[in-house]
Design a protein around this motif. Structure first.
Motif, PDB file in Angstrom:
ATOM      1  N   PRO A 106     -44.959 -19.796 -89.777  1.00 20.24           N
ATOM      2  CA  PRO A 106     -43.979 -18.771 -90.203  1.00 20.24           C
ATOM      3  C   PRO A 106     -43.020 -18.379 -89.075  1.00 20.24           C
ATOM      4  O   PRO A 106     -41.836 -18.125 -89.329  1.00 20.24           O
ATOM      5  N   ILE A 107     -43.507 -18.348 -87.842  1.00 18.06           N
ATOM      6  CA  ILE A 107     -42.655 -18.001 -86.705  1.00 18.06           C
ATOM      7  C   ILE A 107     -41.654 -19.117 -86.454  1.00 18.06           C
ATOM      8  O   ILE A 107     -40.479 -18.850 -86.157  1.00 18.06           O
ATOM      9  N   ARG A 108     -42.100 -20.355 -86.572  1.00 20.84           N
ATOM     10  CA  ARG A 108     -41.191 -21.496 -86.386  1.00 20.84           C
ATOM     11  C   ARG A 108     -40.035 -21.444 -87.372  1.00 20.84           C
ATOM     12  O   ARG A 108     -38.866 -21.636 -86.993  1.00 20.84           O
ATOM     13  N   ILE A 109     -40.334 -21.171 -88.625  1.00 20.79           N
ATOM     14  CA  ILE A 109     -39.293 -21.119 -89.655  1.00 20.79           C
ATOM     15  C   ILE A 109     -38.297 -20.000 -89.349  1.00 20.79           C
ATOM     16  O   ILE A 109     -37.077 -20.183 -89.442  1.00 20.79           O
ATOM     17  N   LEU A 110     -38.803 -18.832 -88.961  1.00 19.05           N
ATOM     18  CA  LEU A 110     -37.916 -17.721 -88.635  1.00 19.05           C
ATOM     19  C   LEU A 110     -37.061 -18.030 -87.413  1.00 19.05           C
ATOM     20  O   LEU A 110     -35.855 -17.745 -87.394  1.00 19.05           O
ATOM     21  N   TRP A 111     -37.666 -18.609 -86.381  1.00 23.29           N
ATOM     22  CA  TRP A 111     -36.900 -18.935 -85.168  1.00 23.29           C
ATOM     23  C   TRP A 111     -35.761 -19.896 -85.501  1.00 23.29           C
ATOM     24  O   TRP A 111     -34.619 -19.708 -85.059  1.00 23.29           O
ATOM     25  N   GLU A 112     -36.061 -20.920 -86.270  1.00 25.82           N
ATOM     26  CA  GLU A 112     -35.025 -21.894 -86.626  1.00 25.82           C
ATOM     27  C   GLU A 112     -33.930 -21.252 -87.471  1.00 25.82           C
ATOM     28  O   GLU A 112     -32.763 -21.624 -87.384  1.00 25.82           O
ATOM     29  N   THR A 113     -34.281 -20.254 -88.272  1.00 25.63           N
ATOM     30  CA  THR A 113     -33.289 -19.548 -89.097  1.00 25.63           C
ATOM     31  C   THR A 113     -32.290 -18.791 -88.233  1.00 25.63           C
ATOM     32  O   THR A 113     -31.087 -18.770 -88.533  1.00 25.63           O
ATOM     33  N   TYR A 114     -32.752 -18.191 -87.146  1.00 20.70           N
ATOM     34  CA  TYR A 114     -31.885 -17.380 -86.289  1.00 20.70           C
ATOM     35  C   TYR A 114     -31.287 -18.157 -85.115  1.00 20.70           C
ATOM     36  O   TYR A 114     -30.457 -17.621 -84.379  1.00 20.70           O
ATOM     37  N   SER A 115     -31.671 -19.407 -84.963  1.00 19.17           N
ATOM     38  CA  SER A 115     -31.238 -20.173 -83.791  1.00 19.17           C
ATOM     39  C   SER A 115     -29.746 -20.502 -83.834  1.00 19.17           C
ATOM     40  O   SER A 115     -29.186 -20.829 -84.882  1.00 19.17           O
ATOM     41  N   VAL A 116     -29.103 -20.406 -82.645  1.00 19.00           N
ATOM     42  CA  VAL A 116     -27.714 -20.867 -82.506  1.00 19.00           C
ATOM     43  C   VAL A 116     -27.672 -22.139 -81.669  1.00 19.00           C
ATOM     44  O   VAL A 116     -26.606 -22.575 -81.256  1.00 19.00           O
ATOM     45  N   THR A 117     -28.839 -22.733 -81.431  1.00 20.24           N
ATOM     46  CA  THR A 117     -28.947 -23.921 -80.585  1.00 20.24           C
ATOM     47  C   THR A 117     -29.012 -25.209 -81.392  1.00 20.24           C
ATOM     48  O   THR A 117     -28.561 -26.263 -80.930  1.00 20.24           O
ATOM     49  N   LEU A 118     -29.553 -25.132 -82.611  1.00 21.08           N
ATOM     50  CA  LEU A 118     -29.855 -26.349 -83.365  1.00 21.08           C
ATOM     51  C   LEU A 118     -28.611 -27.038 -83.926  1.00 21.08           C
ATOM     52  O   LEU A 118     -27.597 -26.401 -84.214  1.00 21.08           O
ATOM     53  N   ASN A 119     -28.737 -28.363 -84.057  1.00 22.63           N
ATOM     54  CA  ASN A 119     -27.785 -29.209 -84.776  1.00 22.63           C
ATOM     55  C   ASN A 119     -26.380 -29.215 -84.184  1.00 22.63           C
ATOM     56  O   ASN A 119     -25.394 -29.354 -84.904  1.00 22.63           O
ATOM     57  N   ARG A 120     -26.293 -29.059 -82.879  1.00 26.31           N
ATOM     58  CA  ARG A 120     -25.025 -29.263 -82.182  1.00 26.31           C
ATOM     59  C   ARG A 120     -25.312 -29.930 -80.853  1.00 26.31           C
ATOM     60  O   ARG A 120     -26.377 -29.748 -80.267  1.00 26.31           O
ATOM     61  N   THR A 121     -24.372 -30.683 -80.392  1.00 29.56           N
ATOM     62  CA  THR A 121     -24.554 -31.421 -79.152  1.00 29.56           C
ATOM     63  C   THR A 121     -24.544 -30.474 -77.959  1.00 29.56           C
ATOM     64  O   THR A 121     -23.644 -29.645 -77.823  1.00 29.56           O
ATOM     65  N   VAL A 122     -25.550 -30.589 -77.125  1.00 30.26           N
ATOM     66  CA  VAL A 122     -25.658 -29.736 -75.946  1.00 30.26           C
ATOM     67  C   VAL A 122     -26.007 -30.577 -74.727  1.00 30.26           C
ATOM     68  O   VAL A 122     -26.430 -31.735 -74.835  1.00 30.26           O
TER      69      VAL A 122
END
Length: 331
Positions: free
Chosen positions: A265-281
């Motif tokens: 459940p924490i993983r799902i919430l973290w991914e929901t609020y993340s601004v890091t995912l799915n962009r090139t860094v």
């Protein structure tokens, strides 16, 4: 000249400007000494307006946190119920670790109005003038193996992100692993330090720093492009005690969920609020820079990064920055 003498004079002249020359004459000191004491009062959280050819005017006193008021706002069972509020400490983390070694219960909270040696991730310092921010450390005693400690870092980020967003109305996102951002600028820092024994966690000190009512002048100029306070972002000041109480309640509830249902459940919430995912860094994991696209968290809390060749790499500690888009990177 003592600070108290200058403060008394400014209080007596409240709402009126007092020239540096007059202060010098009344207190029998130089104009330079007056200026130095003004700076010290500002560092203590007093708001002093300075206008050329008019002088100085006291416009606000630092807001002190009160234990009785804070505990009256708490909706928690354990978090914050054993409360220690200090005026000045080197670091709330250090104070909490001392209490933990003496057997302090889970949920013990240390708050300081000023830290002389407050620290963040990677050894960075944290800007928090007295009366305007929140510097606190919370004690956890989780029954989990050492290798799952990164999950608690992510849990702390989710709890603080959700509570601050709800209390302020701001759109707050999480930059991996636990920096909270508003429009790309940092408003909070989180640091977890743990004590271990036999590959298990004895306790974890969760350090939380929140830039609440800071003004632009409270920041070094070099930080203004990367940091912001809740007040600056929302255009209004906030009740620090209310923010602390909301954060502790959210944290306690998510921590209970974590103990009952595990990390998913924490993983799902973290991914929901993340601004890091799915962009090139660009990432620096301590062995040089590489580029990739973060896709999500693995079961232990590591960040899964898709590499340009289509492979994946899981990281647990890294500096993340912007990078040019990679060819054929998935959006």
């Amino acid at each position: 000249m003592e600070q108290s003498q200058l403060l008394t004079l400014l209080e007596e002249k409240r709402d009126l400007f007092v020239s540096g020359e007059e202060i010098s004459r009344l207190l029998g000191v130089s104009r330079t000494a007056v200026w130095k004491q003004i700076r010290k009062l500002e560092a203590e959280g007093f708001a002093i307006e300075a206008v050329p050819r008019k002088g100085y005017r006291l416009t606000g006193r630092p807001s002190r946190l009160n234990a009785a008021e804070l505990q009256s706002k708490l909706g928690t069972t354990a978090f914050g119920r054993h409360l220690h509020i200090r005026e000045v400490v080197a670091s709330t983390q250090d104070v909490l670790r001392e209490l933990a070694e003496k057997g302090a219960p889970e949920g013990t909270l240390v708050i300081a109005e000023r830290q002389d040696n407050g620290r963040g991730r990677m050894g960075r310092s944290w800007v928090s003038p007295p009366g305007r921010g929140v510097s606190m450390s919370l004690l956890l005693r989780p029954d989990v193996p050492l290798q799952l400690a990164p999950q608690l870092t992510l849990l702390a980020a989710v709890a603080l992100c959700r509570s601050l967003g709800r209390e302020t109305g701001l759109q707050i996102g999480i930059k991996w692993p636990n920096d909270l951002l508003v429009d790309g600028r940092k408003i909070s820092g989180i640091l977890l330090e743990s004590a271990t024994e036999d590959e298990r966690l004895r306790y974890v000190a969760v350090g939380l720093g929140i830039a609440v009512n800071l003004d632009p002048g409270d920041y070094p100029e070099a930080l203004l492009a990367r940091a912001v306070s809740l007040k600056m972002a929302a255009g209004r000041a906030f009740d620090r005690a209310a923010l602390i109480a909301a954060a502790l309640l959210e944290f306690e509830q998510l921590y209970a969920l974590y103990k009952e249902q595990g990390f998913e459940p924490i993983r799902i919430l973290w991914e929901t609020y993340s601004v890091t995912l799915n962009r090139t860094v660009s990432l620096n994991a301590g062995h040089g820079f590489f580029e990739g696209v973060p896709r999500g968290l693995d079961d232990s809390g590591g960040l899964r990064v898709e590499l340009p060749d289509g492979g994946f790499r899981t990281i647990y500690s890294a500096e993340i920055g912007d990078a040019a888009p990679l060819p054929n990177a998935k959006g």
